[in-house]
Design a protein around this motif. Structure first.
Motif, PDB file in Angstrom:
ATOM      1  N   ARG A 199      -9.655  -3.200 -43.917  1.00 42.61           N
ATOM      2  CA  ARG A 199      -9.292  -2.037 -43.104  1.00 42.61           C
ATOM      3  C   ARG A 199      -7.909  -2.256 -42.481  1.00 42.61           C
ATOM      4  O   ARG A 199      -7.758  -2.411 -41.270  1.00 42.61           O
ATOM      5  N   TYR A 200      -6.893  -2.234 -43.322  1.00 38.42           N
ATOM      6  CA  TYR A 200      -5.558  -2.621 -42.866  1.00 38.42           C
ATOM      7  C   TYR A 200      -4.883  -1.544 -42.013  1.00 38.42           C
ATOM      8  O   TYR A 200      -4.291  -1.849 -40.970  1.00 38.42           O
ATOM      9  N   ASP A 201      -4.939  -0.288 -42.455  1.00 34.51           N
ATOM     10  CA  ASP A 201      -4.188   0.767 -41.757  1.00 34.51           C
ATOM     11  C   ASP A 201      -4.661   0.929 -40.313  1.00 34.51           C
ATOM     12  O   ASP A 201      -3.839   0.975 -39.378  1.00 34.51           O
ATOM     13  N   SER A 202      -5.970   1.038 -40.107  1.00 32.14           N
ATOM     14  CA  SER A 202      -6.481   1.228 -38.750  1.00 32.14           C
ATOM     15  C   SER A 202      -6.199   0.006 -37.886  1.00 32.14           C
ATOM     16  O   SER A 202      -5.870   0.130 -36.693  1.00 32.14           O
ATOM     17  N   THR A 203      -6.291  -1.179 -38.491  1.00 34.30           N
ATOM     18  CA  THR A 203      -6.011  -2.409 -37.745  1.00 34.30           C
ATOM     19  C   THR A 203      -4.547  -2.470 -37.335  1.00 34.30           C
ATOM     20  O   THR A 203      -4.215  -2.845 -36.196  1.00 34.30           O
ATOM     21  N   ILE A 204      -3.653  -2.098 -38.244  1.00 34.33           N
ATOM     22  CA  ILE A 204      -2.215  -2.118 -37.941  1.00 34.33           C
ATOM     23  C   ILE A 204      -1.898  -1.171 -36.789  1.00 34.33           C
ATOM     24  O   ILE A 204      -1.170  -1.528 -35.850  1.00 34.33           O
ATOM     25  N   ASN A 205      -2.440   0.035 -36.829  1.00 33.38           N
ATOM     26  CA  ASN A 205      -2.159   1.006 -35.769  1.00 33.38           C
ATOM     27  C   ASN A 205      -2.660   0.508 -34.416  1.00 33.38           C
ATOM     28  O   ASN A 205      -1.967   0.627 -33.396  1.00 33.38           O
ATOM     29  N   GLU A 206      -3.869  -0.033 -34.383  1.00 32.92           N
ATOM     30  CA  GLU A 206      -4.422  -0.505 -33.112  1.00 32.92           C
ATOM     31  C   GLU A 206      -3.643  -1.712 -32.589  1.00 32.92           C
ATOM     32  O   GLU A 206      -3.409  -1.837 -31.382  1.00 32.92           O
ATOM     33  N   LEU A 207      -3.235  -2.600 -33.494  1.00 30.86           N
ATOM     34  CA  LEU A 207      -2.473  -3.775 -33.069  1.00 30.86           C
ATOM     35  C   LEU A 207      -1.113  -3.378 -32.505  1.00 30.86           C
ATOM     36  O   LEU A 207      -0.653  -3.950 -31.503  1.00 30.86           O
ATOM     37  N   LYS A 208      -0.467  -2.409 -33.110  1.00 29.57           N
ATOM     38  CA  LYS A 208       0.830  -1.970 -32.585  1.00 29.57           C
ATOM     39  C   LYS A 208       0.689  -1.398 -31.180  1.00 29.57           C
ATOM     40  O   LYS A 208       1.535  -1.655 -30.302  1.00 29.57           O
ATOM     41  N   THR A 209      -0.371  -0.638 -30.960  1.00 29.54           N
ATOM     42  CA  THR A 209      -0.607  -0.092 -29.616  1.00 29.54           C
ATOM     43  C   THR A 209      -0.870  -1.206 -28.617  1.00 29.54           C
ATOM     44  O   THR A 209      -0.348  -1.202 -27.491  1.00 29.54           O
ATOM     45  N   LEU A 210      -1.671  -2.178 -29.013  1.00 30.95           N
ATOM     46  CA  LEU A 210      -2.027  -3.281 -28.122  1.00 30.95           C
ATOM     47  C   LEU A 210      -0.815  -4.156 -27.810  1.00 30.95           C
ATOM     48  O   LEU A 210      -0.645  -4.636 -26.679  1.00 30.95           O
ATOM     49  N   LEU A 211       0.049  -4.366 -28.796  1.00 30.50           N
ATOM     50  CA  LEU A 211       1.222  -5.217 -28.578  1.00 30.50           C
ATOM     51  C   LEU A 211       2.255  -4.561 -27.662  1.00 30.50           C
ATOM     52  O   LEU A 211       3.106  -5.258 -27.104  1.00 30.50           O
ATOM     53  N   ALA A 212       2.175  -3.248 -27.508  1.00 27.89           N
ATOM     54  CA  ALA A 212       3.048  -2.600 -26.524  1.00 27.89           C
ATOM     55  C   ALA A 212       2.700  -3.063 -25.115  1.00 27.89           C
ATOM     56  O   ALA A 212       3.567  -3.122 -24.233  1.00 27.89           O
ATOM     57  N   GLU A 213       1.420  -3.432 -24.883  1.00 27.95           N
ATOM     58  CA  GLU A 213       0.986  -3.948 -23.590  1.00 27.95           C
ATOM     59  C   GLU A 213       1.178  -5.461 -23.490  1.00 27.95           C
ATOM     60  O   GLU A 213       1.327  -6.000 -22.393  1.00 27.95           O
ATOM     61  N   HIS A 214       1.164  -6.146 -24.642  1.00 30.31           N
ATOM     62  CA  HIS A 214       1.265  -7.616 -24.665  1.00 30.31           C
ATOM     63  C   HIS A 214       2.356  -8.018 -25.667  1.00 30.31           C
ATOM     64  O   HIS A 214       2.068  -8.568 -26.729  1.00 30.31           O
ATOM     65  N   PRO A 215       3.609  -7.770 -25.346  1.00 34.58           N
ATOM     66  CA  PRO A 215       4.685  -7.929 -26.342  1.00 34.58           C
ATOM     67  C   PRO A 215       4.940  -9.365 -26.783  1.00 34.58           C
ATOM     68  O   PRO A 215       5.590  -9.572 -27.816  1.00 34.58           O
TER      69      PRO A 215
END
Length: 649
Positions: A199-215
């Motif tokens: 499940r790469y696409d959904s994982t990539i999108n969620e990780l990008k959102t999360l990394l905005a909080e934890h750069p």
């Protein structure tokens, strides 16, 4: 059950429900009982963060008033506890009490403190912890779909930051921060499971959102880079790595971790064949190995040893050379708690080893301990080496293991080693790793050896009370101390006796069950049988240890066990065995190193040296010729056995 369903759940599961993974919520039978007073919220939040653990009065006072509490702090705290109890036992926030105070109160008084006793499923933190453990177990079983489902349910318990809106003292703030870190780790585990499912696409999108909080969070970047790489977006993956590297250097003055650099090299090798020859890309994919058995919570009397181990393996203590591999070798007699200590230590330091934890039981059959090459096959598989790439010979497997672990931060736990030769091929190839070993023999010269002795009376009674209940021990304090003595201070023996007492209490609720057990154990002919209960079996530990002795050492043990009192000097041992005095020392020292004998020095001015059996060791060798030690009846026969004990006592 997530936080949003808490109110509905109370209709089907009577009792108090508490939420702390977000704003504080307390519900009983669809009625909101959440306290509004800040101090009451602070006290309840602290108790909930430490559910089923005694919160010391001093810690609660520090939590509410800081380091300079008023003189009335203790009495005021008692008032707060009383108000919370009244609210919990009422039909509404200010209603009439539905029941008088009783033993099943939500907040119970303990010596020097209080404990919140809500069941695990009625506290969102408890549900989060249970579902997380089940999800981790599914990952270890290579069941990514089940792991994703369980870990997603665990994360759904979080509605907002811990105790949002409630006042937090210093102690609760630290605990809340630790829980937030745990939530991030659970997210990482869920990402690992979803990556295994493709499940790469959904994982990539969620990780990008999360990394905005934890750069600057490196572990999350590893998962994002890996997801991009696996779905063919290598250029984007390398760009993510470059941005993180620049940020780390600019803001922290640090380079990316070895894991990230290794992953970058694998992507470059895949995108530009030949750019990074010889790298095994299979070793960086898949979940991080987390093979430690479940943690031990009832460890007693070992805190200094724990601190010593932690300082050594994390590099905060003194050891030979910055790059030397830290090895801790815990040794002691059967049942003394070697496994419990090292397991507790391993869980305590695991956060320092983000590349994984490996575990191996080296016991095998008594006459044929596990071969190092078989253990290495399991380790290499855990590090994602394909079966066809694992070499056949011990030397080649050991070399590959050292190569793969070079530069990584791995923790290796080796249980019940029979010799240094068995352990040596299993050592990682880098000082960034660490090794914990349990064994009955002294081992590697480069290891920090930690000998374990039996528990003293106080720690033994504390361990017993933690299992059978402190009220029972308080009712029969002398019998509890006598049980510790009869068990020789061995934690395993005490756990077996305690488990038997717990199983027999229903049949003996009106009698003195500890005194009855003391009476039965006072007979040395039946003592070992009473120390066998289900999988708590001191006799089997001694049987395995005895089988590892040479025939000469076994024969000497049996004859020396016949000497009166279980203690003797070299002259008495020589006479008993028929050896010359000059030939006996090496044999006695081997038996002492195997922990069948203990070397002691008398307290007299001449300080004479003598040898002594531990009482359980002596009981074993004295019963050796009479056949195997058989455990007493358990299960359906427990109540009958207890009635006989009480009647005979």
């Amino acid at each position: 059950m997530d936080g949003d369903s808490l109110r509905n759940a109370s209709n089907h599961s009577p009792g108090i429900h508490i939420n702390i993974l977000g704003p504080l919520e307390v519900v009983k039978n669809s009625v909101a009982l959440t306290p509004t007073a800040p101090k009451l919220q602070q006290v309840l939040g602290f108790l909930a963060l430490h559910r089923q653990q005694v919160s010391q009065t001093g810690d609660l006072i520090t939590e509410v008033w800081g380091e300079s509490p008023p003189a009335s702090a203790q009495s005021t705290l008692q008032t707060y506890i009383h108000k919370l109890r009244r609210a919990f036992t009422a039909d509404g926030p200010y209603g009439i009490r539905s029941a008088p105070p009783c033993a099943d109160e939500v907040i119970q008084t303990r010596p020097n403190g209080y404990v919140l006793t809500v069941p695990q499923e009625r506290l969102d933190l408890g549900r989060f912890q249970r579902l997380t453990a089940e999800g981790q177990a599914a990952l270890r079983r290579s069941e990514p779909a089940a792991a994703t489902r369980l870990l997603s349910r665990a994360l759904a318990a979080w509605r907002a930051p811990v105790l949002q809106g409630a006042p937090l003292g210093a102690l609760s703030a630290r605990r809340a921060t630790a829980l937030e870190e745990t939530r991030l780790h659970v997210l990482e585990l869920r990402f690992d499971a979803e990556l295994q499912l493709g499940r790469y696409d959904s994982t990539i999108n969620e990780l990008k959102t999360l990394l905005a909080e934890h750069p600057l969070h490196e572990s999350l970047h590893v998962r994002l880079i890996l997801a991009l790489h696996r779905c063919g977006r290598q250029k984007e993956a390398l760009a993510v790595y470059d941005r993180l590297r620049d940020s780390l250097v600019e803001e922290l003055g640090l380079d990316p971790s070895e894991e990230l650099r290794r992953l970058q090299g694998d992507i470059i090798a895949a995108r530009f064949p030949g750019a990074s020859p010889g790298r095994a890309t299979a070793t960086v994919t898949g979940p991080t190995p987390a093979q430690l058995p479940p943690d031990v919570t009832d460890l007693r009397g070992r805190h200094r040893k724990l601190d010593l181990i932690e300082r050594h393996v994390t590099g905060t203590g003194e050891r030979g050379g910055v790059s030397s591999l830290p090895i801790v070798w815990v040794t002691g007699m059967p049942g003394v708690g070697k496994s419990a200590l090292t397991l507790r230590a391993a869980h305590r330091v695991r956060r320092h080893f983000p590349d994984g934890q490996l575990f191996a039981d080296l016991t095998g059959a008594p006459a044929a301990p596990r071969r190092p090459e078989d253990v290495l096959h399991g380790f290499l598989s855990a590090l994602r080496v394909p079966p066809e790439r694992i070499p056949a010979g011990l030397g080649e497997r050991s070399q590959m293991f050292r190569t793969l672990t070079a530069g990584r931060r791995l923790l290796v736990l080796l249980h019940d080693a029979v010799s240094a030769a068995q352990v040596r091929p299993l050592l990682p190839g880098s000082g960034s790793c660490a090794v914990l070993v349990t064994s009955q023999v002294h081992g590697l010269h480069s290891a920090m050896v930690i000998p374990l002795e039996v528990l003293d009376i106080a720690d033994g009674v504390d361990l017993l009370a933690g299992i059978v209940g402190r009220e029972l021990v308080a009712r029969e304090p002398r019998a509890a101390e006598r049980l510790v003595t009869l068990c020789g201070g061995l934690p395993l023996a005490l756990r077996a006796v305690a488990a038997r007492v717990v199983a027999t209490r229903r049949a003996a609720r009106r009698g003195h069950v500890l005194s009855a057990m003391v009476w039965k154990m006072s007979d040395p002919r039946t003592r070992l049988s009473l120390l066998c209960f289900d999988d708590l079996d001191i006799g089997s530990r001694y049987q395995a240890s005895f089988a590892r002795l040479t025939p000469q050492e076994q024969h000497a043990c049996l004859l020396l066990g016949l000497l009166p009192g279980g203690r003797f000097n070299r002259e008495q041992a020589s006479a008993q065995l028929g050896y010359a005095v000059g030939d006996i020392d090496a044999l006695l020292m081997r038996l002492a190193e195997s922990h069948f004998l203990r070397l002691r020095t008398s307290g007299c001015p001449r300080a004479e040296t003598y040898y002594a059996f531990h009482q359980i060791s002596r009981a074993y060798v004295q019963q050796y010729d009479t056949g195997p030690v058989l455990p007493l009846a358990s299960g359906a026969a427990i109540e009958r056995d207890t009635r006989e004990l009480l009647h005979d006592g």
